[in-house]
Design an enzyme around this catalytic site. Structure first.
Site, PDB file in Angstrom:
ATOM      1  N   TYR A   1     -38.019  15.211-144.031  1.00  0.00           N
ATOM      2  CA  TYR A   1     -36.804  14.388-144.024  1.00  0.00           C
ATOM      3  C   TYR A   1     -36.058  14.637-142.725  1.00  0.00           C
ATOM      4  CZ  TYR A   1     -32.220  12.612-145.615  1.00  0.00           C
ATOM      5  OH  TYR A   1     -31.039  11.928-145.757  1.00  0.00           O
TER       6      TYR A   1
ATOM      7  N   ASP B   1     -37.160  19.448-135.775  1.00  0.00           N
ATOM      8  CA  ASP B   1     -35.923  19.190-136.511  1.00  0.00           C
ATOM      9  C   ASP B   1     -35.550  20.501-137.197  1.00  0.00           C
ATOM     10  OD1 ASP B   1     -33.938  18.591-138.275  1.00  0.00           O
ATOM     11  OD2 ASP B   1     -34.937  16.856-139.177  1.00  0.00           O
TER      12      ASP B   1
ATOM     13  N   LYS C   1     -25.942  21.569-140.135  1.00  0.00           N
ATOM     14  CA  LYS C   1     -25.635  22.549-141.175  1.00  0.00           C
ATOM     15  C   LYS C   1     -24.943  23.825-140.652  1.00  0.00           C
ATOM     16  CE  LYS C   1     -29.416  20.746-144.049  1.00  0.00           C
ATOM     17  NZ  LYS C   1     -28.929  20.123-145.246  1.00  0.00           N
TER      18      LYS C   1
HETATM   19  C1  LIG Z   1     -34.476  18.844-141.749  1.00  0.00           C
HETATM   20  C2  LIG Z   1     -33.310  17.916-141.939  1.00  0.00           C
HETATM   21  N1  LIG Z   1     -33.053  16.987-141.019  1.00  0.00           N
HETATM   22  C3  LIG Z   1     -32.008  16.155-141.125  1.00  0.00           C
HETATM   23  C4  LIG Z   1     -31.164  16.218-142.216  1.00  0.00           C
HETATM   24  C5  LIG Z   1     -29.996  15.287-142.316  1.00  0.00           C
HETATM   25  O1  LIG Z   1     -28.819  15.980-142.159  1.00  0.00           O
HETATM   26  P1  LIG Z   1     -27.434  15.410-142.754  1.00  0.00           P
HETATM   27  O2  LIG Z   1     -27.550  15.451-144.234  1.00  0.00           O
HETATM   28  O3  LIG Z   1     -26.399  16.332-142.184  1.00  0.00           O
HETATM   29  O4  LIG Z   1     -27.291  14.017-142.240  1.00  0.00           O
HETATM   30  C6  LIG Z   1     -31.399  17.162-143.207  1.00  0.00           C
HETATM   31  C7  LIG Z   1     -30.528  17.242-144.389  1.00  0.00           C
HETATM   32  O5  LIG Z   1     -30.752  17.949-145.325  1.00  0.00           O
HETATM   33  C8  LIG Z   1     -32.495  18.039-143.065  1.00  0.00           C
HETATM   34  O6  LIG Z   1     -32.772  18.972-143.988  1.00  0.00           O
END
Ligand SMILES: Cc1ncc(COP(=O)(O)O)c(C=O)c1O
Length: 432
Positions: free
Chosen positions: A149, A244, A272
């Site tokens: 994700y 990511d 985060k």
């Molecule tokens: C690996 C990863 N990338 C991107 C995101 C998206 O972040 P946000 O929820 O702050 O938009 C998340 C959210 O959990 C994530 O775990």
């Protein structure tokens, strides 16, 4: 519907009202407990390793607001810094020295990052990095992995894990086909599939983006050789490698998964933890690539609240706490005990189970395993997970309400908290 022996009267009232006001009663889908059934719990306040609901029940929290609360919720040092920052105003929309401080800390910590741009969420970081990958290479296709994700931007909503996996939406309506035509997917831990995609699309793939340790299809670590293999393939084809690290950044090690595995990608996304519980995201990497970003370069990307002084303050204080000696050793020790003993209890109770942990990130699946990718993860007994989740909740342990999410510990989780959790798990596992 699963009935509860907890008194959750107020939670139920508030959630019933919320459902009339907001789609599904929530501001983000997984919170609605759809995949585990039963009512979600409405929180009142959080502190350290604990969350309290509106009915006064206390839970040991293994979600930690989905990752940011690595020092424990509402850490006094973070709160103090925030109170002081608040007096200076809530948003500047102009440069502030706080951005320099956090940028320097991020650049010092994360091996791949030579320059950084702050944004407001992980989604924003990933959608911006994708634009940058395309701007820098002049190519339009990207490769992502099934079950990874990268936020909810259109081009990533293909086999996207997390809430999308949980809700059984392989794709979302409203995402134009033309937007995802350039998103190629491969199974995680499968280098041959990645090679085949590069061979089938010569000179058109901008790069590969991945969670270096998957957290959004449950906890799935990379096989030995997978990350170095990706680096080799992307280099060979003049494409970019993007980690990511929204979830793994400052969690797996101070320098993220890239420090842990010794692989330096070209670009990295963060979120985060670097906002210490306030909305934040960031992307950064090689200086020559970041020089493309406006106003230094032609790739446009902007944000009214980006670099927000409160988010910067909470992030700075959180990283200061994390860089103290021994923090990651402590996270690893506590989490290892939790994960190992949980697996043992489940096996002793006769369940097929597999899982593991790295630093303060853990997960397990109700299947024999091993789990190398999302297809393997889907073999998990989801019904059993739902019953386990509800049983733990009733005993005061708050786990992610989906088999396809990793768990998180914090520096506030004590051995007593782990004892309490394991006792609850033993009781629940023997009753499943
Ligand atoms: C690996 C990863 N990338 C991107 C995101 C998206 O972040 P946000 O929820 O702050 O938009 C998340 C959210 O959990 C994530 O775990």
């Amino acid at each position: 519907m699963i009935t509860s022996s907890l008194n959750t009267t107020k939670s139920e009232e508030i959630f019933a009202a919320a459902q009339k006001l907001m789609p599904g009663g929530v501001s983000s889908p997984v919170r609605a407990f759809k995949s585990v059934g039963g009512q979600p719990i409405v929180f009142d306040h959080v502190k350290g390793a604990y969350a309290w609901d509106v009915d006064g029940n206390r839970y040991i929290d293994y979600i930690g607001t989905w990752g940011p609360a690595i020092c424990g919720h509402a850490h006094p040092d973070v709160l103090k810094a925030l109170h002081e920052a608040l007096e200076k105003g809530t948003s500047f929309g102009a440069p502030s020295s706080l951005e320099n401080v956090l940028a320097e800390m991020v650049i010092d910590a994360v091996p791949s990052i030579e320059m950084v741009r702050f944004v407001n969420s992980g989604t924003e970081a990933c959608m911006s990095v994708l634009r940058l990958m395309r701007a820098f290479t002049g190519r339009e296709k990207i490769i992502k992995f099934e079950g990874c994700y990268h936020g909810h931007a259109d081009m990533f909503l293909v086999k996207a894990g997390s809430g999308v996996a949980t809700l059984g939406l392989p794709d979302s309506p409203g995402v134009p086909k033309s937007t995802t035509d350039n998103t190629l997917t491969a199974p995680f831990n499968n280098l041959e599939a990645v090679k085949a995609l590069f061979e089938a699309n010569p000179g058109t793939i901008a790069g590969v983006i991945l969670e270096p340790i998957v957290g959004n299809a449950g906890f799935i670590p990379p096989d030995a050789g997978f990350l170095p293999g990706l680096q080799e393939i992307t280099r060979e084809h003049g494409a970019l490698l993007v980690f990511d690290e929204v979830m793994t950044g400052f969690r797996i090690a101070y320098g993220g998964a890239q420090e842990k595995f010794g692989i330096t990608p070209d670009l990295t996304t963060l979120g985060k933890i670097i906002g210490g519980g306030l909305p934040v995201g960031a992307y950064g990497g090689r200086r020559d690539i970041m020089a493309m970003v406006a106003p230094a370069g032609p790739m446009y990307q902007a944000g009214t609240l980006s670099g927000n002084p409160l988010a910067m303050t909470a992030g700075i204080k959180t990283l200061e706490l994390l860089r103290q000696p021994g923090t990651y050793e402590q996270l690893d020790r506590v989490t290892k005990r939790l994960a190992n003993e949980l697996l043992k209890l489940a096996k002793d109770a006769g369940h097929a189970v597999c899982g593991g942990q790295i630093s303060g990130m853990f997960g397990f699946f109700f299947t024999e395993g091993p789990v190398h990718n999302y297809e393997d993860a889907k073999l998990s007994d989801l019904n059993k997970f739902s019953r386990f989740h509800r049983g733990m909740l009733e005993r005061g342990v708050y786990l992610a309400p989906s088999q396809f999410e990793a768990g998180f510990t914090s520096l506030a989780h004590t051995d007593e908290d782990i004892d309490f959790t394991l006792e609850a798990a033993q009781a629940v596992l023997s009753s499943l």
